[in-house]
Design an enzyme around this catalytic site. Structure first.
Site, mmCIF file in Angstrom:
data_model
loop_
_atom_site.group_PDB
_atom_site.id
_atom_site.type_symbol
_atom_site.label_atom_id
_atom_site.label_comp_id
_atom_site.label_asym_id
_atom_site.label_seq_id
_atom_site.Cartn_x
_atom_site.Cartn_y
_atom_site.Cartn_z
ATOM 1 N N ASP A 211 0.834 -1.195 0.000
ATOM 2 C CA ASP A 211 0.000 0.000 0.000
ATOM 3 C C ASP A 211 0.874 1.252 0.000
ATOM 4 O O ASP A 211 1.890 1.320 0.697
ATOM 5 C CB ASP A 211 -0.898 -0.033 1.238
ATOM 6 C CG ASP A 211 -1.899 1.097 1.275
ATOM 7 O OD1 ASP A 211 -2.749 1.149 0.369
ATOM 8 O OD2 ASP A 211 -1.840 1.916 2.209
ATOM 9 N N GLU A 271 14.935 -14.379 -0.982
ATOM 10 C CA GLU A 271 15.218 -15.554 -0.165
ATOM 11 C C GLU A 271 14.094 -16.592 -0.263
ATOM 12 O O GLU A 271 14.272 -17.739 0.158
ATOM 13 C CB GLU A 271 15.396 -15.155 1.303
ATOM 14 C CG GLU A 271 16.598 -14.268 1.580
ATOM 15 C CD GLU A 271 16.669 -13.881 3.047
ATOM 16 O OE1 GLU A 271 16.176 -14.676 3.898
ATOM 17 O OE2 GLU A 271 17.201 -12.802 3.357
#
Length: 552
Positions: A211, A271
């Site tokens: 957002d 990752e």
């Protein structure tokens, strides 16, 4: 439930997001399973087979975190838990596991730029100027006359500063005064937010919608924003009645330090192979330039949510061409995520006064454009903006600017599943917003049994995109506007498409490039049964289109 148990199989496409179609769910209004009139996580889980039947790649769930709901979840008081009205963490785990079994990725809405004023971080920060969290929010002394430190404005109206009598300082809030802005210049704040991101990644999510991604940093020196000339004002971010449009927001957002934080965020996502993030860029003047900066390969988010087709200006052929020319000029290596509707804007069928044929035309066009896509719940049903009476309004934005701006409640009314049910199959109780009576005739249950329903059209064009490497991630070239006629080429490998759309109310002629083309059948528009060939060209009726494909 472990994250391992909820992950999609390792042989899935790690770049699923590139050209993917994401279905946005507004949890308060999707499905109520508990009978309190408010949608919840178990309700979403119950309806996931329907979502999967659309052929989309994943879902984006608007905020469900613990919140006082001043801005309906976009004011978070606990980033690591589910608000009880939506369920529990175990309910969320079940949702993720169910979505993955159905082949759907799960993206969640992370609201990092600000928190609720009830968040423990802010409660501690406002106590005094010397506590451990004292510098976790943007605080500033008043001017000598007691007024706010600068001229920054809130998107929700008025000054972006709120006086706190405990610290005898102002704090920054780009949105509601109950949504204080976090201080990203403090590395401890960044680390805390990245730890929260890891918490949800470990829980099995496939990515995030971020957002207000360009609001993370404010200018360290709190310099005044300059005035914006009237001819440059653009109401795509805030309604025209809002004085927010009178400033060029050079210092209150989109600061250069944001790129360094986004690099850290991207390194964390890397990752977890196969995860992705889409950032919401809130800027009326420089949105596409910011998109390019924020989606640099490996340096930022994977894609940015563009507002160009969410405005009331209309999606005319010339505007589509101009948008992609600007994208190529300002963000040549960027990746856009396009949308026509969402939880913050008037539904596009109403915004652009479309009939069913127009809605089908735009749905098809979107599936042919280069970039990724977001669909908003109910869009596939052709839902119009609901009329909500003033006494039923819940959106503080609409209440503030009523009646010149009626707010966002009209696009947030409950999803309609069954026409025979008073509440549209959404809830057994009175819904938090009234079900729109005009929506009942477009309920899922009715459209499922109508062969020519717009719901099935969405399924067909989504499947068309999913089955075409050229449409999903190929190049886009020769985009041209001739009056209301828009046409362009999509290409990848040996697959080539000619896409032509009549975005107007009068018939037009179109002349495909030379070559051996085959009509794409089964997706409406102009197909072999309806094509009128005239001297190597053809006529397209109002809001019709033709899709031609060649394979070498």
């Amino acid at each position: 439930m472990s994250a391992i148990a909820t992950q999609l199989s390792s042989d899935t496409d790690l770049d699923w997001w590139r050209g993917g179609v994401i279905y946005q769910i507004y949890p308060r209004s999707f499905q109520d399973s508990s009978g309190d009139g408010i949608g919840d996580l178990n309700g979403i889980t119950e309806r996931l087979p329907y979502v999967a039947s659309l052929g989309v790649d994943g879902i984006w769930i608007s905020p469900f975190f613990t919140s006082p709901m001043r801005d309906f979840g976009y004011d978070v008081s606990d980033y690591r838990d589910v608000d009880p009205m939506f369920g529990t963490l175990e309910d969320f785990d079940l949702l993720v596991a169910t979505a993955h079994r159905l082949g759907l990725r799960v993206m969640i809405d992370l609201v990092l730029s600000h928190s609720s004023d009830l968040h423990p971080w802010f409660q501690e920060s406002r106590m005094n100027r010397h506590n451990d969290k004292a510098d976790w929010y943007v605080w500033a002394d008043p001017k000598p006359d007691g007024t706010p430190p600068n001229n920054w404005l809130s998107i929700f109206g008025g000054t972006a500063w709120h006086w706190d009598p405990r610290r005898l300082q102002y704090y920054l809030h780009n949105f509601l005064s109950t949504q204080p802005d976090l201080n990203f210049h403090n590395i401890d704040v960044q680390n805390a937010l990245l730890d929260i991101t890891r918490f949800w990644l470990d829980r099995g999510v496939d990515g995030f919608r971020l957002d207000t991604i360009n609001f993370y940093f404010a200018d360290k020196h709190l310099r005044d924003n300059p005035a914006l000339p009237p001819e440059k004002r653009n109401a795509s971010i805030a309604p025209a009645v809002n004085p927010y449009n009178h400033q060029e927001h050079l210092y209150s957002k989109t600061q250069p330090e944001n790129l360094l934080f986004l690099k850290r965020f991207r390194e964390l996502l890397d990752e977890y192979p196969g995860t992705a993030a889409v950032g919401e860029v809130g800027d009326a003047q420089y949105g596409l330039k910011i998109l390019g900066d924020y989606t640099r390969e490996g340096q930022g988010v994977h894609m940015c949510y563009a507002f160009e087709f969410l405005s009331g200006d209309g999606m005319k052929a010339s505007r589509v061409v101009e948008t992609f020319e600007r994208l190529e000029r300002e963000a040549p290596d960027g990746w856009a995520c396009w949308a026509l509707s969402n939880h913050d804007v008037t539904r596009h069928v109403t915004r652009w006064n479309l009939d069913d044929q127009g809605a089908r035309c735009y749905a098809t066009l979107m599936q042919c454009l280069r970039g990724s896509l977001c669909l908003y719940q109910g869009e596939e049903l052709g839902l119009t903006e609901a009329r909500v009476a003033y006494e039923d309004l819940r959106d503080p934005y609409g209440i503030e600017f009523w009646p010149e701006y009626v707010g966002r409640d009209g696009c947030r009314t409950p999803m309609v599943w069954e026409a025979s049910n008073l509440n549209g199959g959404f809830s057994r109780a009175k819904p938090w917003l009234p079900v729109c009576p005009e929506h009942l005739g477009r309920a899922v249950g009715l459209q499922e049994h109508r062969e020519n329903a717009i719901l099935h059209h969405y399924r067909r064009v989504i499947a068309m995109r999913a089955g075409s490497p050229a449409l999903r991630s190929g190049t886009q070239s020769e985009m041209t506007a001739e009056g209301d006629l828009l046409h362009f080429i999509r290409e990848k490998g040996g697959e080539r498409w000619f896409c032509a759309f009549n975005l107007g109310g009068e018939a037009v002629s179109v002349h495909p490039p030379e070559g051996e083309w085959s009509f794409v059948e089964g997706v409406g528009g102009t197909d072999p049964g309806r094509a009128i060939t005239i001297g190597g060209g053809m006529r397209l009726g109002p809001w019709h289109y033709t899709l031609l494909r060649s394979v070498t």
